[in-house]
Design a protein around this motif. Sequence first.
Motif, mmCIF file in Angstrom:
data_model
loop_
_atom_site.group_PDB
_atom_site.id
_atom_site.type_symbol
_atom_site.label_atom_id
_atom_site.label_comp_id
_atom_site.label_asym_id
_atom_site.label_seq_id
_atom_site.Cartn_x
_atom_site.Cartn_y
_atom_site.Cartn_z
ATOM 1 N N GLY B 261 0.830 -1.204 0.000
ATOM 2 C CA GLY B 261 0.000 0.000 0.000
ATOM 3 C C GLY B 261 0.862 1.252 0.000
ATOM 4 N N HIS B 262 1.965 1.203 0.723
ATOM 5 C CA HIS B 262 2.871 2.347 0.749
ATOM 6 C C HIS B 262 3.513 2.542 -0.620
ATOM 7 C CE1 HIS B 262 5.803 5.216 2.295
ATOM 8 N NE2 HIS B 262 6.720 4.553 1.613
ATOM 9 N N TYR B 263 4.012 1.437 -1.195
ATOM 10 C CA TYR B 263 4.651 1.507 -2.512
ATOM 11 C C TYR B 263 3.691 2.067 -3.552
ATOM 12 C CZ TYR B 263 6.489 -0.256 -6.965
ATOM 13 O OH TYR B 263 6.918 -0.374 -8.262
ATOM 14 N N ALA B 264 2.419 1.616 -3.493
ATOM 15 C CA ALA B 264 1.477 1.993 -4.552
ATOM 16 C C ALA B 264 0.919 3.397 -4.377
ATOM 17 C CB ALA B 264 0.327 0.978 -4.602
ATOM 18 N N THR B 265 0.907 3.913 -3.155
ATOM 19 C CA THR B 265 0.222 5.202 -2.952
ATOM 20 C C THR B 265 1.156 6.323 -2.515
ATOM 21 O OG1 THR B 265 -0.298 4.728 -0.643
ATOM 22 C CG2 THR B 265 -1.913 4.027 -2.282
ATOM 23 N N LYS B 266 2.447 6.058 -2.384
ATOM 24 C CA LYS B 266 3.292 7.105 -1.797
ATOM 25 C C LYS B 266 3.327 8.353 -2.680
ATOM 26 C CE LYS B 266 7.485 4.969 -3.562
ATOM 27 N NZ LYS B 266 8.558 4.034 -3.259
ATOM 28 N N VAL B 267 3.233 8.195 -3.994
ATOM 29 C CA VAL B 267 3.229 9.369 -4.863
ATOM 30 C C VAL B 267 1.799 9.875 -5.075
ATOM 31 C CG1 VAL B 267 3.813 10.249 -7.142
ATOM 32 C CG2 VAL B 267 5.316 8.609 -6.018
ATOM 33 N N THR B 268 0.892 8.956 -5.417
ATOM 34 C CA THR B 268 -0.464 9.393 -5.760
ATOM 35 C C THR B 268 -1.173 10.013 -4.557
ATOM 36 O OG1 THR B 268 -1.139 7.120 -5.425
ATOM 37 C CG2 THR B 268 -0.874 7.866 -7.684
ATOM 38 N N SER B 269 -0.896 9.528 -3.346
ATOM 39 C CA SER B 269 -1.617 10.100 -2.210
ATOM 40 C C SER B 269 -1.206 11.548 -1.984
ATOM 41 C CB SER B 269 -1.381 9.261 -0.956
ATOM 42 O OG SER B 269 -0.027 9.307 -0.590
ATOM 43 N N VAL B 270 0.001 11.908 -2.408
ATOM 44 C CA VAL B 270 0.410 13.316 -2.316
ATOM 45 C C VAL B 270 -0.315 14.123 -3.389
ATOM 46 C CG1 VAL B 270 2.342 14.907 -2.509
ATOM 47 C CG2 VAL B 270 2.657 12.702 -1.381
#
Lengths: 420, 313
Positions: B261-270
């Motif tokens: 979840g961290h790998y997949a969302t670290k950019v998009t969640s920003v």
Amino acid sequence: MSAQDTTGAVLVNHWQRGVPVFREPVITRALLFFAALAALGLGLALVRFFSPLGPFSGMNDAYAWGIWKTFNVMTLTALGSGPLAVGMAAWVFNRQRLHKVMRTALVTGFLFYATGLLALGFDVGRAWNFWNILLPWRWNAHSAMLEVAVCMPLYCAIFLAFENLPLVLERFYYTGSEATRAALRRAAPFLRRIYPFVITGAYVLPLMHQSSLGGLLLLAGDKINPLWQTPFLPLLYLLAAGVAGLGFVTFVLLMACLHYSRPLDLEDLGELGNLLSWVCFVFLAVRFGDLIWRRQLGAAFALDRMSLLFLVETALILVPAVVLRSRAARETPRTLLNMATLACLGGTYYRFVPTTIAYAPGRYSTYFPALPEVLITLGYIALAVAAFGIVVKYFAVLPASIEEWNDMFRLAGRRPPAAP
Amino acid sequence: MSAPIDRRQFLRVVGFGGAATAAVASPAAALEHPAHPEAPPDAVGMLYDNTICTGCKACMPACNEANGLPPDTALSGGLWDTPLDLNEKTKNIIKLYQDPHGTGSAFVKRQCMHCLDPACVTGCPFGALEKNKWGAVTWDSSRCIGCRYCEVACPFQVPKFEWDRWNPKIVKCEFCFDQRLEKNQQPACCAVCPTGAVIFGKRADLLAKAKERIAVTPGKYFEDRVYGEHEAGGTQVLYLSHSSVPFDKIGLPKLGSTSLGHYATKVTSVIYKWLAGPLFIAALLGSVIKRKWDRHEAERHEREKRTGLPDQL
């Protein structure tokens, strides 16, 4: 071939505006063939809706996504990204001559998106729960799947449909009664007032969901070969949409004009080829930059199965990038057609491979699409082809000269109506 | 040629959007999906030790009974429950691994790992899969659209889909959440296990117990470590394996310690926090397009008058 337009300027086969294909019958043998294929595919899809997924597909728990998602949605909407790529070039980067080919991009884009969404609707196992989309508090904001599920239908049904609206209204304007014309004249200022705002949305939304389609694959983690699994997947998916989108608009313009014996405007096509080449270079720069950054360059040239897959992909995008740098090449229809075809193949290849071929979830599972699955996929594509064949004959999609426009009215025994 | 986009104006838009993005987004991303999530204090867990398991498979019918699952009789000609692996009728299975060359052999119990930051929950579009009380990962039929993203996302290949049903469900171990946890009972497999090969408890306690077993008999367990302490950000089901049986041989894949979840969302969640990124792009593109549009409109009237042809959009 040259002609005098109303202002007296001399024109040499210049595309000036969209004109319907009016010299040919609407119903042809090819149209019937595609319509039959579409009917077969959609019929099967309808049966599938009242049947479990198992008997209709080769999917299994390891390869839980089949070609309906990985090809119709994730791959073919890259070809349908023409409205994004051409529209951004025309409106944002000021390539004014591309306004004339915008309608071709809009119609093909709409057809790919609409059939892709149809595929998605028949692919999901519990489609009746889609009503959850109306309850935003149930949305999982972290899910790329949510982004795609909300953003794609919204784009297709509202923004892309709005961009295609002038085509339809224009036909009503020219064929309708005086009352229709008056109503349209009254509506036009309103549509023109909201137009720039709507098309802004029409570019922001696909930027979001075309990248999110790549974002979907991030969660699959190690199941995807490291040559494709990268934090840059969303950006690369977006750039591949640019490659395939521009390539496909060029391809369709060339093929349709050859098929319907329309003269080509090689300056407009050359502009498309020029942009296509630059987008290919940007894609390759990001692709190789990423491989170097993740130290996968060795694996990329190891000449094993995955490496060969990668090298084919690179060749498919590198060749048009290099060849189309030459103005002579991109203004030669045959070369341009070949290069556009390669770019379409390259862009869609990049989008498809990590979903299926470079996707290795389990040691003992394999996936190959079942016959009904393939027929349904072909049905969606045939539907888009058949619809395109009809649309270009009724609506002013494909570009032509003003002479052609005037001929159309002359043939119908009418005078071209004046501007409102 | 181009309507020159005034540089100062451009910078104003960029600066405004950038500042807004930075102000809104930066602290948020790491909080929702930290790379190495902490287990909440009330997180429950299971500890499975294959040096204790005798392969009696008592947990399998107990699981079927607690969850109302039919026996999988495909291989036995309709006689008895003989699943090959986790499937749409099997939420829990005991499998035997035998090394074809060496002497290593061991049983393994497979079920949902109940990750601390589950990939299936991160991907599930309408929250059908969720991290429930005590960290159990449960499934809600009213929210599931059957997209099967959970199957693509799960690194342990746990969620299964009913391919042969018109109204398919996602089938996976839910820690006996409704059936037993909510009634203050432990999951059926742990309750029935006669040897204590799989035990139920607070994750923190089980982790301590597992490390104690390793400390008491160093060299007995594979790599002297607990599988699930860090894998994919940590799981609530923990494994100990005999020293001759590597984890990846019994279906527990080699995984990094970062949550997917961290790998997949670290950019998009920003980018997507409060839609700041899309709104910023919209403002930027919108201002450029509006400028081009206004000029287009000005030229249109002049062109329509000259050619007598209405403008085409």
